[in-house]
Design a protein around this motif. Structure first.
Motif, PDB file in Angstrom:
ATOM      1  N   HIS A 125       0.957  -1.027  -0.105  1.00  0.00           N
ATOM      2  CA  HIS A 125      -0.074  -0.030   0.092  1.00  0.00           C
ATOM      3  C   HIS A 125       0.847   1.122  -0.066  1.00  0.00           C
ATOM      4  O   HIS A 125       0.477   2.296  -0.598  1.00  0.00           O
ATOM      5  CB  HIS A 125      -0.923  -0.074   0.991  1.00  0.00           C
ATOM      6  N   HIS A 126       2.271   1.219   0.500  1.00  0.00           N
ATOM      7  CA  HIS A 126       3.087   2.305   0.921  1.00  0.00           C
ATOM      8  C   HIS A 126       4.034   2.318  -0.361  1.00  0.00           C
ATOM      9  O   HIS A 126       4.976   2.726  -0.040  1.00  0.00           O
ATOM     10  CB  HIS A 126       3.327   2.491   2.120  1.00  0.00           C
ATOM     11  N   GLY A 127       3.907   1.618  -1.423  1.00  0.00           N
ATOM     12  CA  GLY A 127       4.958   1.713  -2.462  1.00  0.00           C
ATOM     13  C   GLY A 127       5.656   0.802  -2.689  1.00  0.00           C
ATOM     14  O   GLY A 127       6.417   0.894  -3.714  1.00  0.00           O
ATOM     15  N   ALA A 128       6.031  -0.182  -1.788  1.00  0.00           N
ATOM     16  CA  ALA A 128       6.841  -1.276  -2.204  1.00  0.00           C
ATOM     17  C   ALA A 128       6.240  -2.340  -3.355  1.00  0.00           C
ATOM     18  O   ALA A 128       5.181  -2.646  -3.456  1.00  0.00           O
ATOM     19  CB  ALA A 128       6.858  -2.006  -0.804  1.00  0.00           C
ATOM     20  N   SER A 129       7.313  -2.628  -3.947  1.00  0.00           N
ATOM     21  CA  SER A 129       6.937  -3.832  -5.154  1.00  0.00           C
ATOM     22  C   SER A 129       6.621  -5.018  -4.431  1.00  0.00           C
ATOM     23  O   SER A 129       6.969  -5.182  -3.447  1.00  0.00           O
ATOM     24  CB  SER A 129       7.973  -3.864  -6.124  1.00  0.00           C
ATOM     25  N   TRP A 130       5.882  -5.934  -5.056  1.00  0.00           N
ATOM     26  CA  TRP A 130       5.567  -7.147  -4.553  1.00  0.00           C
ATOM     27  C   TRP A 130       6.854  -8.077  -4.319  1.00  0.00           C
ATOM     28  O   TRP A 130       7.018  -8.583  -3.185  1.00  0.00           O
ATOM     29  CB  TRP A 130       4.672  -8.035  -5.457  1.00  0.00           C
ATOM     30  N   THR A 133       8.236  -6.332  -1.022  1.00  0.00           N
ATOM     31  CA  THR A 133       7.536  -6.634  -0.056  1.00  0.00           C
ATOM     32  C   THR A 133       7.661  -8.044   0.619  1.00  0.00           C
ATOM     33  O   THR A 133       8.032  -8.220   1.656  1.00  0.00           O
ATOM     34  CB  THR A 133       6.044  -6.726  -0.495  1.00  0.00           C
ATOM     35  N   LEU A 134       7.913  -8.989  -0.359  1.00  0.00           N
ATOM     36  CA  LEU A 134       8.116 -10.154  -0.009  1.00  0.00           C
ATOM     37  C   LEU A 134       9.673 -10.445   0.597  1.00  0.00           C
ATOM     38  O   LEU A 134       9.636 -11.252   1.485  1.00  0.00           O
ATOM     39  CB  LEU A 134       7.987 -11.185  -1.338  1.00  0.00           C
ATOM     40  N   VAL A 135      10.581  -9.699   0.160  1.00  0.00           N
ATOM     41  CA  VAL A 135      11.990  -9.913   0.451  1.00  0.00           C
ATOM     42  C   VAL A 135      11.960  -9.210   2.165  1.00  0.00           C
ATOM     43  O   VAL A 135      12.670  -9.699   3.139  1.00  0.00           O
ATOM     44  CB  VAL A 135      12.801  -9.139  -0.137  1.00  0.00           C
ATOM     45  N   ILE A 136      11.091  -8.136   2.148  1.00  0.00           N
ATOM     46  CA  ILE A 136      11.142  -7.510   3.753  1.00  0.00           C
ATOM     47  C   ILE A 136      10.707  -8.419   4.697  1.00  0.00           C
ATOM     48  O   ILE A 136      10.989  -8.671   5.695  1.00  0.00           O
ATOM     49  CB  ILE A 136      10.451  -6.306   3.645  1.00  0.00           C
ATOM     50  N   ALA A 137       9.293  -9.052   4.241  1.00  0.00           N
ATOM     51  CA  ALA A 137       8.850 -10.202   5.115  1.00  0.00           C
ATOM     52  C   ALA A 137       9.639 -11.154   5.260  1.00  0.00           C
ATOM     53  O   ALA A 137       9.628 -11.661   6.595  1.00  0.00           O
ATOM     54  CB  ALA A 137       7.461 -10.442   4.437  1.00  0.00           C
ATOM     55  N   ALA A 138      10.358 -11.641   4.500  1.00  0.00           N
ATOM     56  CA  ALA A 138      11.318 -12.683   4.644  1.00  0.00           C
ATOM     57  C   ALA A 138      12.505 -12.514   5.607  1.00  0.00           C
ATOM     58  O   ALA A 138      12.913 -13.194   6.562  1.00  0.00           O
ATOM     59  CB  ALA A 138      11.980 -13.322   3.409  1.00  0.00           C
TER      60      ALA A 138
END
Length: 433
Positions: A125-130, A133-138
């Motif tokens: 929602h705040h501009g991270a690509s998918w 997003t997945l890399v940050i979550a991991a």
């Protein structure tokens, strides 16, 4: 008056006072150094990451805190309360710790399944690509599991007051974080790099903590069903409040992430670094005072005396911190860089809110360290009422509005915890604790 002075003189123990001053000085100095390393690391991240990356980092860190609260659900408090009864027995303490670790792992998996979808949505929602997003979550997953194990393994050395060895481990972990941050974020100013650099040193710390804990708690013991039921009884009372805390405790970030801009998220996260000063004092209390309060005999006079003493120190220190930030706000903001200049009023409002939450938390942790838990319905009703009032009265889409809102929400909770703490202590002799 003479009688009071005479009693005070008789109760004064010079040797005990000197011993406490030495212990607090050594422990306090160590905590200042530990938190100072953490603060430097935080400032390094703020100044190195672009605003949009720091906003993503703030969202991920906030979710990490939420996941940790959900995964704990009062288990650490239950282990502290149960461990305070058997802290001199290595085998029994080992059983308590093994039971707590077993329960926490189960809640950790549930917390991960619940929290991750929300984090993925907010990051995107705040501009991270998918992909980002997945890399940050991991990157967040190892930090989550290692921090959970670390906080549980710290219970034993705190109960037996092995503070210096514990602090040496904390110093080593924070030096490792700072070293990794220096080596990585300048070259790769990305949120997931900062998360990994901050989380990986906890693996080393957990190995050291496990060895330290094993000296006083038998790590070969298995979980016990009866102790599990006693800990889970506390979890059932604390979990509703923990779930609510995940929303209300981080309400500033959650509301600004939904209603505000990405820049506002970064500003709240950056200003929040200054509230780390309360973390120094909180860690000191957690290391020295809460475990000792948990071990006190069921004597209402003694409990009330210690409760008032600790709360008085917390209130005085909080007031001093707020005044210092008010006087030095412009100079403090220079540490954050030009991206966060001009937020003098906002940083003072944030510190006031942090001070209120710190005083409230002190009362809460003293009570729960003895297994006293306020009815979660009371907590939730009071908090929902204060949140509703704040939403109606304030413009919470602005940074200043959300910080005033945080103060308004914190005041009723502060009053509730102090009143409950005093009332619970006064009924100790009648209830047998």
């Amino acid at each position: 008056m003479k009688v009071l002075i005479h009693r005070a003189y008789k109760s004064f123990n010079l040797n005990e006072t000197i011993a406490w001053i030495k212990l607090i000085s050594i422990t306090g100095a160590s905590q200042v150094f530990i938190q100072g390393l953490s603060f430097v690391g935080g400032i390094l991240i703020i100044r190195s990451l672009p605003t949009n990356q720091y906003a993503l980092y703030t969202l991920a860190n906030t979710m990490l805190g939420t996941m940790s609260v959900l995964a704990d659900g009062g288990i650490t408090t239950g282990v502290l309360a149960q461990g305070g009864k058997v802290w001199q027995d290595r085998e029994k303490l080992g059983v308590v710790l093994a039971t707590g670790l077993n329960l926490r792992m189960k809640l950790a998996l549930l917390s991960l399944l619940f929290s991750m979808p929300i984090l993925l949505y907010l990051l995107h929602h705040h501009g991270a690509s998918w992909i980002m997003t997945l890399v940050i979550a991991a990157a967040l997953v190892p930090a989550f599991f290692t921090s959970l194990s670390g906080s549980m393994l710290e219970v034993t050395p705190r109960l037996v007051q092995q503070i210096i060895p514990l602090q040496k481990i904390q110093v080593g972990a924070n030096l490792g974080r700072l070293t990794l941050l220096v080596a990585s974020v300048f070259a790769f100013p990305l949120a997931f790099i900062a998360i990994l650099a901050a989380g990986l040193p906890q693996i080393w710390a957990n190995i050291k903590l496990r060895a330290l804990s094993a000296q006083f708690a038998d790590n070969t013991q298995k979980p016990d069903a009866e102790i599990g039921r006693q800990i889970f009884a506390m979890v059932k009372r604390l979990l509703p409040e923990s779930i609510y805390y995940c929303v209300s405790g981080q309400i500033t970030i959650w509301l600004i992430s939904i209603l505000g801009s990405t820049t506002s998220i970064a500003q709240v996260g950056a200003l929040g670094r200054f509230s780390m000063v309360f973390g120094v004092i909180s860690t000191l209390l957690s290391a020295l005072f809460y475990p000792r309060f948990a071990r006190l005999p069921s004597d209402s006079r003694l409990l009330l005396k210690r409760y008032v003493q600790i709360q008085a120190v917390v209130i005085i220190v909080s007031g001093a911190v707020i005044c210092a930030v008010w006087l030095l706000s412009d100079k403090l903001l220079l540490l954050l860089g030009a991206k966060y200049a001009g937020l003098s009023t906002e940083v003072v409002l944030l510190i006031i809110g942090g001070g209120i939450n710190f005083i409230s938390g002190s009362s809460f942790y003293m009570c729960t360290s003895r297994g006293w838990v306020i009815n979660p319905i009371i907590t939730i009703v009071i908090s929902i009422a204060s949140i509703s009032l704040g939403v109606m009265l304030l413009d919470i889409s602005t940074l200043r509005g959300i910080l005033i809102f945080n103060i308004l929400v914190g005041l009723p909770t502060l009053l509730m915890h102090i009143v409950y703490g005093v009332r619970r202590i006064l009924t100790v002799e009648q209830s047998g604790d």
